[in-house]
Design an enzyme around this catalytic site. Structure first.
Site, PDB file in Angstrom:
ATOM      1  N   TYR A 233       0.791  -1.225   0.000  1.00 21.01           N
ATOM      2  CA  TYR A 233       0.000   0.000   0.000  1.00 21.01           C
ATOM      3  C   TYR A 233       0.825   1.278   0.000  1.00 21.01           C
ATOM      4  O   TYR A 233       0.267   2.352  -0.086  1.00 21.01           O
ATOM      5  CB  TYR A 233      -1.023   0.016   1.131  1.00 21.01           C
ATOM      6  CG  TYR A 233      -0.474  -0.236   2.524  1.00 21.01           C
ATOM      7  CD1 TYR A 233       0.295   0.716   3.175  1.00 21.01           C
ATOM      8  CD2 TYR A 233      -0.761  -1.428   3.184  1.00 21.01           C
ATOM      9  CE1 TYR A 233       0.787   0.485   4.443  1.00 21.01           C
ATOM     10  CE2 TYR A 233      -0.280  -1.666   4.461  1.00 21.01           C
ATOM     11  CZ  TYR A 233       0.497  -0.711   5.081  1.00 21.01           C
ATOM     12  OH  TYR A 233       0.975  -0.940   6.332  1.00 21.01           O
ATOM     13  N   CYS A 437     -15.597 -38.000  25.602  1.00 22.00           N
ATOM     14  CA  CYS A 437     -16.174 -39.344  25.652  1.00 22.00           C
ATOM     15  C   CYS A 437     -15.037 -40.310  25.982  1.00 22.00           C
ATOM     16  O   CYS A 437     -13.947 -40.221  25.421  1.00 22.00           O
ATOM     17  CB  CYS A 437     -16.776 -39.674  24.299  1.00 22.00           C
ATOM     18  SG  CYS A 437     -17.023 -41.433  24.026  1.00 22.00           S
TER      19      CYS A 437
HETATM   20  S1  IVH Z   1      -1.221   3.323   5.490  1.00 23.85           S
HETATM   21  C1  IVH Z   1       1.080   6.102   8.190  1.00 23.85           C
HETATM   22  N1  IVH Z   1      -2.824   1.806   4.059  1.00 23.85           N
HETATM   23  O1  IVH Z   1      -3.421  -0.281   9.193  1.00 23.85           O
HETATM   24  C2  IVH Z   1       0.151   5.311   7.326  1.00 23.85           C
HETATM   25  N2  IVH Z   1      -2.314   1.108   6.267  1.00 23.85           N
HETATM   26  O2  IVH Z   1      -3.739   1.403  11.652  1.00 23.85           O
HETATM   27  C3  IVH Z   1      -0.200   4.001   7.897  1.00 23.85           C
HETATM   28  N3  IVH Z   1      -3.342  -1.001   6.914  1.00 23.85           N
HETATM   29  O3  IVH Z   1      -0.153  -0.454  10.452  1.00 23.85           O
HETATM   30  C4  IVH Z   1      -0.372   2.933   6.967  1.00 23.85           C
HETATM   31  N4  IVH Z   1      -4.384  -1.382   5.021  1.00 23.85           N
HETATM   32  O4  IVH Z   1      -0.942  -2.355   8.924  1.00 23.85           O
HETATM   33  C5  IVH Z   1      -2.223   1.976   5.241  1.00 23.85           C
HETATM   34  N5  IVH Z   1      -4.205   0.564   2.686  1.00 23.85           N
HETATM   35  C6  IVH Z   1      -3.591   0.715   3.854  1.00 23.85           C
HETATM   36  C7  IVH Z   1      -3.730  -0.215   4.902  1.00 23.85           C
HETATM   37  C8  IVH Z   1      -3.070   0.016   6.104  1.00 23.85           C
HETATM   38  C9  IVH Z   1      -4.135  -1.844   6.243  1.00 23.85           C
HETATM   39  C10 IVH Z   1      -2.882  -1.214   8.317  1.00 23.85           C
HETATM   40  C11 IVH Z   1      -1.390  -1.100   8.467  1.00 23.85           C
HETATM   41  C12 IVH Z   1      -1.147  -0.091   9.542  1.00 23.85           C
HETATM   42  C13 IVH Z   1      -2.488  -0.007  10.200  1.00 23.85           C
HETATM   43  C14 IVH Z   1      -2.690   1.390  10.754  1.00 23.85           C
END
Ligand code: IVH
Length: 680
Positions: A233, A437
């Site tokens: 991401y 059992c």
């Molecule tokens: S951006 C500083 N994008 O969510 C930006 N995070 O609560 C933080 N996560 O630790 C991350 N999908 O593990 C981002 N599309 C996405 C995401 C994502 C899942 C998780 C990630 C992060 C957590 C933050």
């Protein structure tokens, strides 16, 4: 002559790797297979063979090098170059509006703010570092500043490139950090838990825990067997290369990552207004339930990277992003009945039969109450109205009873004194919550479940014989133990109800085919308590034959990384049981394979390096790292990546790292290459 020969081998190896990488990318990243499994295997095997003949040419980015490193004894720490922040939450549209208002205040009324919305996948944040296109290391988030180096486990995830291929003539960035969510698909999670349940092993709470548990393993074989995935991401270009484009939006960064071969989260949407955003979020609330992965919300990010810079960070999270969390779905329904189910190992589980409700996209009509302690605590009774939800959005669970709606005369379901199926007395082992059992040998439910386990895909994989057929075979006393399956003729099947010539033939053939399964499957099929598919693999890879396993003592078993005293005791007891001894004899007589071929290395146990653990550090004068590791393994030694009290030798090269100092501190002897070769 010799030189040009090696060059052509080298070229062939590189070209095989390139081809395999392309097919891997098509299969694991794009989900569009570009070749049949058979053809892929052929190319892969050619590479394996060439690399075996020319071990010097093996490089860590070869598709053959995903699994195979020795277990670590601990993980090293990694300080992240860029901190991994967490996200602020939004729980409703008001929160989203308030967030947008703060952005406008900081950036000015005239700023056009655009957003990227991405489904928030519920896994584990990981960060990977690529230098000149090669995966250097991968780490967990940890506390955001310092994580753990789990490179060796992440390498087993097929959608993670070991090498970013050169695109046409464009070189990858010199140094690139990419971030992803590591995930276990829901289907894999359910299968894993089913295996563990049947084996009497503790189950994982949800796919995220299962994924985290897999990536925390010191032995990379475990994550390799668990079908993990990683969806990327974001990326940070730490040092561009000559061909690295200037990237000004998050969306462009995602497109760039996709072009480099990374697998992106497919559910994402560019939004220009808050209205779009709210609509998108509402739409995804239904759509998310048909994804192979769990998701719990939507991450919304400001798309413009300069705006992101201006907004900056609070102590914990970026101001330019927010996580919208979907409310958990809870629905009331009626308990129609409470059934008691008896499993393979005799566990008696209360199960609530519910008036059907739709939860997280699927119809729910049963919910396990796990055990009688939990049933008692929640005080669920037949006729009650209860709130149900899906734990981790997957497993239906009764949350609570609506006591006000409880009908006049309800009866609590008490732990039964006898088995609901066979009437044998029930028992409870000390320290265990499970009620069991006490008649494993005669209880029809336990027997039926054991037969079903024997033929299951994870065990002997007999696909022509299903539960209905097994039931008839047992009823007519054609089978008493699994060994009896192998004595059945086509005619035996034809005497059963509703069986035609073709399925009789099919049942017979698939039973016969199962006589040649690898040892690990046979071990798993036996259904020893606390031994599931993975422990079975460990045992097979340690002993290679059923005979050797039967001779193993508690101490031999506990010496295996991943086998504890409880499991060891269970194995020894099970294998010593006269019924097991008889069963194994009968299986052997029926022609069931009882051993795996041992890899053909003649290891000399008197060699000074036999059983010793080495750590390599620095550059060796003549040997490559791979060479040195192979030489160590060839004489029965082990290679570990970090120095500890268990390290026997440090093989010391030029400009060694911190490991040399650590070794000295712990008093671990070090060897120069010359000393090493002399003793070898
Ligand atoms: S951006 C500083 N994008 O969510 C930006 N995070 O609560 C933080 N996560 O630790 C991350 N999908 O593990 C981002 N599309 C996405 C995401 C994502 C899942 C998780 C990630 C992060 C957590 C933050």
């Amino acid at each position: 002559m010799a030189v040009s020969m090696t060059q052509s081998v080298e070229q062939r190896i590189e070209s095989l790797r390139r081809i395999l990488r392309q097919h891997n990318h098509a299969y694991y990243v794009l989900d569009k297979p570009s070749i049949s499994d058979g053809e892929y295997d052929k190319i892969y095997q050619e590479l394996v063979a060439l690399e075996a003949q020319h071990p010097k040419l093996i490089t860590p980015d070869s598709p053959t090098q995903r699994v195979g490193d020795a277990p670590l004894d601990h993980f090293e720490q990694v300080t992240h170059l860029n901190r991994l922040y967490s996200l602020d939450n939004a729980f409703n549209t008001n929160d989203l509006q308030a967030w947008r208002d703060r952005l406008v205040k900081q950036l000015g009324e005239e700023a056009a703010i655009e957003f990227m919305a991405e489904l928030k996948l519920d896994g584990l944040a990981i960060s990977l570092m690529y230098e000149d296109g090669l995966l250097r290391y991968g780490a967990t988030r940890g506390n955001g500043q310092v994580g753990e180096d789990i490179t060796q486990n992440l390498r087993t995830i097929r959608s993670i490139p070991l090498k970013i291929p050169v695109q046409g003539t464009a070189a990858p960035p010199k140094k690139l950090e990419v971030r992803a969510e590591a995930l276990m698909p829901i289907a894999s999670f359910l299968r894993l838990n089913e295996d563990r349940r049947k084996a009497g092993e503790p189950e994982f709470m949800n796919p995220r825990n299962a994924c985290a548990g897999s990536l925390r393993q010191l032995d990379p074989q475990v994550p390799a067997s668990r079908n993990l995935d990683a969806l990327f991401y974001t990326g940070i270009i730490i040092e561009p290369g000559p061909d690295t484009p200037t990237i000004t939006t998050h969306q462009a960064m995602l497109d760039y990552l996709a072009s480099l071969g990374f697998k992106l989260n497919p559910v994402r949407q560019h939004c220009t207004h808050l209205d779009d955003l709210e609509q998108t979020i509402a739409q995804w609330d239904t759509q998310r339930h048909s994804m192979p992965f769990n998701s719990d919300g939507v991450v919304v990010k400001v798309n413009d990277l300069r705006q992101q810079d201006r907004l900056g960070y609070t102590a914990k999270s970026p101001r330019w992003a927010v996580a919208y969390k979907y409310p958990p779905e809870v629905k009331p329904t009626k308990v129609l009945d409470i059934e008691l189910s008896v499993g393979r190992t005799g566990n008696i589980t209360p199960v609530a039969v519910l008036e059907p409700v739709i939860l997280a996209g699927t119809q729910v009509q049963r919910a396990s109450l796990h055990n009688f302690d939990e049933l008692g605590e929640k005080d669920v009774r037949i006729g009650d109205t209860v709130d149900v939800h899906k734990a981790a959005e997957i497993i239906p669970e009764v949350l609570r009873v609506h006591l006000k709606q409880r009908p006049q005369k309800t009866k609590a379901v008490e732990p039964p004194a006898t088995c609901p199926v066979c009437d044998a007395p029930t028992m409870r082992k000390e320290g265990e919550v499970a009620l069991r059992c006490s008649a494993p040998k005669t209880c029809p439910a336990q027997r039926a479940n054991r037969f079903e386990h024997w033929v299951s895909r994870q065990a002997m994989d007999i696909d022509g014989v299903g539960p209905a057929l097994l039931e008839q075979l047992m009823e007519r006393e054609l089978i008493d133990t699994p060994a009896d399956l192998y004595t059945l003729s086509v005619n035996d099947f034809l005497t059963l109800d509703r069986i035609k010539e073709k399925s009789a033939q099919n049942a017979y053939t698939s039973i016969q085919a199962s006589t040649d399964r690898p040892l690990a499957r046979l071990i798993n099929a036996l259904g020893m308590p606390h031994v599931g598919k993975e422990t079975a693999v460990l045992l097979a890879n340690t002993f290679y034959s059923m005979d050797a396993l039967c001779r193993a003592s508690d101490a031999d078993l506990v010496a295996i990384d991943g086998v504890g005293p409880k499991v060891a005791e269970s194995i020894v007891t099970f294998l010593a049981d006269p019924d097991t001894v008889l069963l194994l004899e009968d299986l052997k007589a029926a022609g069931v394979r009882m051993a795996d071929e041992k890899p053909e290395t003649k290891v000399d146990a008197s060699h000074p390096f036999f059983g010793k653990t080495f750590v390599l550090t620095g550059t060796l004068p003549t040997l490559g790292r791979q060479d040195a590791e192979e030489k160590i393994r060839a004489v029965g030694g082990k290679v570990s990546s970090s120095v500890s009290k268990k390290t026997d030798f440090v093989l010391l090269g030029d400009s060694p790292g911190s490991k040399a100092a650590k070794a000295e501190q712990l008093g671990v002897p070090s060897l120069s290459e010359a000393e090493f070769l002399a003793q070898l």
